[in-house]
Design a protein around this motif. Structure first.
Motif, PDB file in Angstrom:
ATOM      1  N   PRO A   1     -17.601  54.726 -12.678  1.00 58.69           N
ATOM      2  CA  PRO A   1     -17.496  53.335 -12.223  1.00 58.69           C
ATOM      3  C   PRO A   1     -18.838  52.718 -11.851  1.00 58.69           C
ATOM      4  CG  PRO A   1     -15.729  54.634 -11.271  1.00 58.69           C
ATOM      5  CD  PRO A   1     -16.625  55.596 -11.996  1.00 58.69           C
ATOM      6  N   ALA A   2     -19.728  53.508 -11.242  1.00 59.07           N
ATOM      7  CA  ALA A   2     -21.045  52.961 -10.888  1.00 59.07           C
ATOM      8  C   ALA A   2     -21.813  52.535 -12.126  1.00 59.07           C
ATOM      9  CB  ALA A   2     -21.843  54.003 -10.099  1.00 59.07           C
ATOM     10  N   SER A   3     -21.723  53.343 -13.192  1.00 54.25           N
ATOM     11  CA  SER A   3     -22.426  53.005 -14.434  1.00 54.25           C
ATOM     12  C   SER A   3     -21.774  51.822 -15.135  1.00 54.25           C
ATOM     13  CB  SER A   3     -22.451  54.223 -15.354  1.00 54.25           C
ATOM     14  OG  SER A   3     -22.997  53.895 -16.608  1.00 54.25           O
ATOM     15  N   VAL A   4     -20.439  51.854 -15.241  1.00 58.32           N
ATOM     16  CA  VAL A   4     -19.729  50.776 -15.938  1.00 58.32           C
ATOM     17  C   VAL A   4     -19.917  49.452 -15.206  1.00 58.32           C
ATOM     18  CG1 VAL A   4     -17.454  49.965 -16.649  1.00 58.32           C
ATOM     19  CG2 VAL A   4     -18.059  52.376 -16.928  1.00 58.32           C
ATOM     20  N   ASN A   5     -19.813  49.461 -13.885  1.00 58.70           N
ATOM     21  CA  ASN A   5     -19.985  48.219 -13.120  1.00 58.70           C
ATOM     22  C   ASN A   5     -21.398  47.674 -13.245  1.00 58.70           C
ATOM     23  OD1 ASN A   5     -17.328  48.376 -12.266  1.00 58.70           O
ATOM     24  ND2 ASN A   5     -17.843  49.445 -10.371  1.00 58.70           N
ATOM     25  N   PHE A   6     -22.383  48.569 -13.253  1.00 54.10           N
ATOM     26  CA  PHE A   6     -23.760  48.105 -13.410  1.00 54.10           C
ATOM     27  C   PHE A   6     -23.954  47.467 -14.786  1.00 54.10           C
ATOM     28  CE2 PHE A   6     -28.277  48.179 -14.015  1.00 54.10           C
ATOM     29  CZ  PHE A   6     -28.805  48.027 -12.741  1.00 54.10           C
ATOM     30  N   ILE A   7     -23.350  48.064 -15.816  1.00 53.16           N
ATOM     31  CA  ILE A   7     -23.469  47.490 -17.164  1.00 53.16           C
ATOM     32  C   ILE A   7     -22.805  46.119 -17.215  1.00 53.16           C
ATOM     33  CG2 ILE A   7     -22.721  47.767 -19.559  1.00 53.16           C
ATOM     34  CD1 ILE A   7     -23.163  50.735 -19.274  1.00 53.16           C
ATOM     35  N   LEU A   8     -21.643  45.979 -16.566  1.00 54.34           N
ATOM     36  CA  LEU A   8     -20.972  44.681 -16.546  1.00 54.34           C
ATOM     37  C   LEU A   8     -21.841  43.625 -15.868  1.00 54.34           C
ATOM     38  CD1 LEU A   8     -17.296  45.721 -15.695  1.00 54.34           C
ATOM     39  CD2 LEU A   8     -18.211  44.996 -17.910  1.00 54.34           C
ATOM     40  N   VAL A   9     -22.430  43.978 -14.731  1.00 56.09           N
ATOM     41  CA  VAL A   9     -23.317  43.030 -14.042  1.00 56.09           C
ATOM     42  C   VAL A   9     -24.535  42.722 -14.900  1.00 56.09           C
ATOM     43  CG1 VAL A   9     -24.800  42.716 -12.024  1.00 56.09           C
ATOM     44  CG2 VAL A   9     -22.536  43.717 -11.751  1.00 56.09           C
ATOM     45  N   LEU A  10     -25.063  43.743 -15.577  1.00 56.89           N
ATOM     46  CA  LEU A  10     -26.224  43.533 -16.442  1.00 56.89           C
ATOM     47  C   LEU A  10     -25.885  42.591 -17.597  1.00 56.89           C
ATOM     48  CD1 LEU A  10     -29.168  44.406 -16.884  1.00 56.89           C
ATOM     49  CD2 LEU A  10     -28.308  46.280 -18.301  1.00 56.89           C
ATOM     50  N   MET A  11     -24.681  42.761 -18.181  1.00 59.34           N
ATOM     51  CA  MET A  11     -24.290  41.880 -19.281  1.00 59.34           C
ATOM     52  C   MET A  11     -24.069  40.456 -18.785  1.00 59.34           C
ATOM     53  SD  MET A  11     -24.648  43.675 -21.853  1.00 59.34           S
ATOM     54  CE  MET A  11     -24.141  42.355 -22.957  1.00 59.34           C
ATOM     55  N   LEU A  12     -23.567  40.308 -17.564  1.00 60.38           N
ATOM     56  CA  LEU A  12     -23.463  38.960 -17.003  1.00 60.38           C
ATOM     57  C   LEU A  12     -24.842  38.335 -16.848  1.00 60.38           C
ATOM     58  CD1 LEU A  12     -20.681  39.368 -14.278  1.00 60.38           C
ATOM     59  CD2 LEU A  12     -20.532  38.091 -16.420  1.00 60.38           C
ATOM     60  N   GLY A  13     -25.817  39.154 -16.427  1.00 62.00           N
ATOM     61  CA  GLY A  13     -27.191  38.654 -16.340  1.00 62.00           C
ATOM     62  C   GLY A  13     -27.734  38.248 -17.697  1.00 62.00           C
ATOM     63  N   VAL A  14     -27.407  39.017 -18.747  1.00 55.91           N
ATOM     64  CA  VAL A  14     -27.849  38.665 -20.103  1.00 55.91           C
ATOM     65  C   VAL A  14     -27.200  37.356 -20.547  1.00 55.91           C
ATOM     66  CG1 VAL A  14     -27.818  39.393 -22.511  1.00 55.91           C
ATOM     67  CG2 VAL A  14     -28.333  41.053 -20.724  1.00 55.91           C
ATOM     68  N   MET A  15     -25.892  37.204 -20.252  1.00 52.21           N
ATOM     69  CA  MET A  15     -25.218  35.957 -20.625  1.00 52.21           C
ATOM     70  C   MET A  15     -25.807  34.768 -19.875  1.00 52.21           C
ATOM     71  SD  MET A  15     -23.111  36.726 -22.963  1.00 52.21           S
ATOM     72  CE  MET A  15     -22.303  35.128 -23.009  1.00 52.21           C
ATOM     73  N   ALA A  16     -26.138  34.968 -18.582  1.00 49.46           N
ATOM     74  CA  ALA A  16     -26.754  33.874 -17.821  1.00 49.46           C
ATOM     75  C   ALA A  16     -28.119  33.516 -18.399  1.00 49.46           C
ATOM     76  CB  ALA A  16     -26.874  34.279 -16.351  1.00 49.46           C
ATOM     77  N   SER A  17     -28.876  34.527 -18.790  1.00 48.44           N
ATOM     78  CA  SER A  17     -30.194  34.273 -19.388  1.00 48.44           C
ATOM     79  C   SER A  17     -30.064  33.539 -20.720  1.00 48.44           C
ATOM     80  CB  SER A  17     -30.921  35.600 -19.594  1.00 48.44           C
ATOM     81  OG  SER A  17     -31.038  36.307 -18.380  1.00 48.44           O
ATOM     82  N   PHE A  18     -29.077  33.941 -21.515  1.00 47.72           N
ATOM     83  CA  PHE A  18     -28.879  33.263 -22.802  1.00 47.72           C
ATOM     84  C   PHE A  18     -28.464  31.809 -22.598  1.00 47.72           C
ATOM     85  CE2 PHE A  18     -25.665  32.031 -26.011  1.00 47.72           C
ATOM     86  CZ  PHE A  18     -26.549  31.774 -27.062  1.00 47.72           C
ATOM     87  N   HIS A  19     -27.593  31.581 -21.594  1.00 48.61           N
ATOM     88  CA  HIS A  19     -27.182  30.201 -21.320  1.00 48.61           C
ATOM     89  C   HIS A  19     -28.388  29.342 -20.935  1.00 48.61           C
ATOM     90  CE1 HIS A  19     -24.144  27.363 -19.103  1.00 48.61           C
ATOM     91  NE2 HIS A  19     -24.749  26.785 -20.137  1.00 48.61           N
ATOM     92  N   ALA A  20     -29.257  29.908 -20.094  1.00 51.15           N
ATOM     93  CA  ALA A  20     -30.458  29.160 -19.711  1.00 51.15           C
ATOM     94  C   ALA A  20     -31.359  28.912 -20.914  1.00 51.15           C
ATOM     95  CB  ALA A  20     -31.213  29.929 -18.631  1.00 51.15           C
TER      96      ALA A  20
END
Length: 666
Positions: A486-505
């Motif tokens: 769960p620690a790894s999967v949750n970190f990846i999910l947060v990281l992908m949200l960061g990538v999506m936020a960066s792409f939106h910007a």
């Protein structure tokens, strides 16, 4: 405290004798609103209530905890009885050594003294642990055996299911570890001599003797040896199994070719050892190894559902259930591995045909269609067999599905479902007018992505098959475990949200090559993906600038130079955003994840035996469900139904390498 526990266990013994299933007392369990615990029939297990947080579920858990304490106490006393017998045997053997032998071979006397000291130390530790001051009774071990001989597969399933929902599973581990008794080699040898059939056979086999060493070449890290009956005559197959695994007959003659091939396999799978010391254990739970495949599948399922974090897969009984299941599903596993390799070979050939724009041979297409039908049927049989286990109770089926649902099961099922989908579409393309191979091949000609994804998924299936080799799987499974925590999967999910936020910007900037079609949008997303996760970037590409060729023709020759496009009004903003994203995500976040993954992997390696055993159990459960599905489909045909022989009460013997069962941290 332990005296109070002892009194509570005695009271629990009387209560347990009074808690007989309704089937034994002649009462109708369905008519009674108060179902006893535990029941001795699998069909009457109330799975949902065992795992619920209701008052009734808590009552079941209290009874199970009391019973676990009782078995734990009986197990400690049984160990005391065995230690006392080992002490007496060592003392008698030392006294029988004459003076001449003691002078010529002092190491013999030293060995007896060491065994005597070890037994005394163990007795002191056990007596201090259970606060037992009285004399050690020889009957304690027989009482433990008699108690566990009565435990049915249904009762075992209920105790494990109830205790597995507790946080930490302390009572569950206490219960599982109290179901088997590890024997010193001297005590194991003495017990073997006490069996009349084994003693007679040993007298007939000249030059044959018992040996605790086991060959590594071609050997198993855990073996179910034989059944020792309490009163009846020992079965001939069990005598043969005893001598082929415990006596010196286990060491075969030397053959150059066979030995070299075994050494090659050993290098890949196990290491450089030729022999290893084996540990021997016994358990009175003989009913767990004399049940049909339907009950065996449920036994394995409740063991799997304990979770890969549970320590119970490091216990002898948990590993023995897996070994028994593997014995029953061995040929089905080999068949699937062979068909997977054949499937890969066909896909390789079809890939060359697709690349060269040629049609595959007709037998190749037909074989691919046949394997697709096999995969479809295999998946349906696995699902049908798994649901058949909980027939008659919708609550049990729902609990069984939800409890067994994890990332590995979902991933493996998704691979099989995708293979079934592509295979069905392939057959549908060719069955518009009979089965035409040219029409079927049009699927991959029109949609080559299907073939590419199918190749990837089937190679993953082969990878899972290879991981069943102990030398490979025990080192690879911790990697899967670390990534899927769960620690790894949750970190990846947060990281992908960061990538999506960066792409939106980034998408806000008016760059013409990033808009206009879905492909252009995806190309823009890949720029940010490469920058943040791979550290691969081109500032001119991010800004949408290309190279411009400028010059003129002079006397038929072109003279010019290459230069970048002029900077736009987003030039400075884009570079500022590039610095922020590369520091926050590429440098900080990715390195934090690498550290997190390294820590999770280190913890997983410390428990690799339990993780690997749990992974093997998850795989074996699927094969056993398929066997049950075949039996149901063929109306309980004798050829496809496993009917074990009821050999009565007694003891089951196991041999194993302790390094492959007990983890460094438990």
């Amino acid at each position: 405290m332990f005296r109070l526990l002892h009194m509570k266990a005695r009271q629990m013994s009387r209560d347990y004798d009074a808690m007989k299933p309704a089937s034994e007392s002649g009462e109708d369990s369905e008519a009674s609103g108060d179902e006893p615990f535990p029941v001795d029939e699998v069909s009457r297990i109330r799975w949902a209530e065992l795992m619920s947080s209701s008052q009734r579920g808590e009552t079941f858990r209290e009874l199970a905890r009391d019973y676990a304490d009782r078995i734990w106490l009986m197990h400690k006393k049984a160990r005391l009885s065995e230690a006392q017998k080992s002490l007496e045997a060592a003392q008698e053997a030392r006294e029988r050594v004459d003076l001449r032998t003691a002078r010529q071979r002092p190491e013999v006397v030293l060995g007896f003294k060491q065994e005597e000291e070890h037994a005394k130390k163990l007795i002191e530790e056990l007596q201090a642990e259970i606060c037992e001051d009285g004399p050690i009774q020889p009957s304690w071990c027989d009482e433990w055996v008699e108690e566990l001989n009565r435990m049915s597969p249904a009762a075992f399933m209920e105790y494990v299911t109830v205790l597995s929902v507790e946080k930490g599973q302390e009572h569950l581990y206490k219960f599982m570890s109290s179901l088997s008794l590890e024997l010193t080699w001297s005590r194991a040898e003495a017990r073997l001599y006490e069996i009349p059939a084994v003693r007679q056979r040993l007298q007939l086999e000249h030059g044959c003797h018992f040996c605790d060493w086991k060959p590594v070449l071609g050997g198993s890290v855990f073996s179910v040896l034989f059944h020792q009956p309490s009163n009846a005559q020992m079965h001939r197959d069990d005598v043969e199994s005893c001598f082929n695994t415990v006596s010196s007959k286990k060491f075969t003659d030397f053959h150059m070719g066979q030995t070299l091939w075994s050494l090659f396999k050993q290098k890949i799978a196990t290491g450089d050892r030729a022999c290893a010391k084996a540990s021997y254990s016994i358990t009175p739970l003989v009913q767990l190894f004399q049940c049909r495949n339907q009950y065996q599948a449920l036994l394995l399922k409740v063991v799997v559902d304990m979770g890969n974090e549970s320590q119970c897969m490091n216990t002898v009984v948990g590993r023995a259930i897996l070994a028994e299941t593997h014995r029953r599903t061995h040929w089905g596993n080999l068949l699937d591995t062979f068909l997977d390799l054949m499937y890969i070979a066909i896909l390789i050939r079809m890939s060359f045909n697709l690349e060269n724009h040629t049609y595959p041979e007709t037998p190749l297409i037909e074989l691919f269609a046949a394997l697709s039908v096999w995969i479809t049927g295999s998946l349906c049989l696995k699902l049908g067999g798994g649901m058949y286990l909980f027939r008659g109770t919708r609550a049990g089926l729902a609990v069984g599905l939800l409890k067994h649902l994890d990332l590995y099961t979902v991933a493996l099922s998704a691979i099989e479902v995708f293979s079934v989908y592509v295979g069905c579409r392939f057959i549908a393309y060719g069955t518009s007018d009979g089965f035409q191979t040219n029409q079927a091949w049009e699927l991959f000609q029109k949609h080559p992505g299907f073939l590419s994804a199918l190749v990837l998924t089937r190679w993953m299936q082969v990878l899972f098959s290879v991981c069943q080799l102990e030398g490979v799987g025990s080192n690879v499974v911790p990697v899967f475990h670390a990534v899927t925590r769960p620690a790894s999967v949750n970190f990846i999910l947060v990281l992908m949200l960061g990538v999506m936020a960066s792409f939106h910007a980034y998408f806000v900037f008016p760059i013409s090559e990033n808009v206009g079609s879905i492909n252009n949008v995806l190309n823009g997303f890949l720029k940010i993906f490469r920058l943040e996760l791979l550290g691969d970037f081109d500032l001119a590409e991010l800004e949408g600038l290309g190279e411009r060729l400028s010059g003129n023709f002079t006397h038929g020759y072109f003279k010019g130079k290459m230069g970048e496009d002029a900077h736009t009004n987003i030039h400075r903003w884009l570079r500022f955003e590039f610095m922020v994203l590369s520091v926050v995500v590429t440098v900080v976040a990715m390195n934090v994840y690498i550290g997190l993954l390294g820590e999770l992997y280190s913890k997983a390696v410390e428990r690799k035996n339990g993780l690997y055993n749990h992974w093997l159990a998850s795989t074996a459960y699927r094969f056993l469900c398929r066997q049950i599905g075949v039996r149901v489909l063929l109306c309980d045909c004798e050829w496809f139904s496993f009917r074990p022989q009821d050999k009565g009460p007694g003891l089951m013997w196991f041999a194993y390498e302790e390094d492959h069962l007990i983890d460094t941290v438990t």
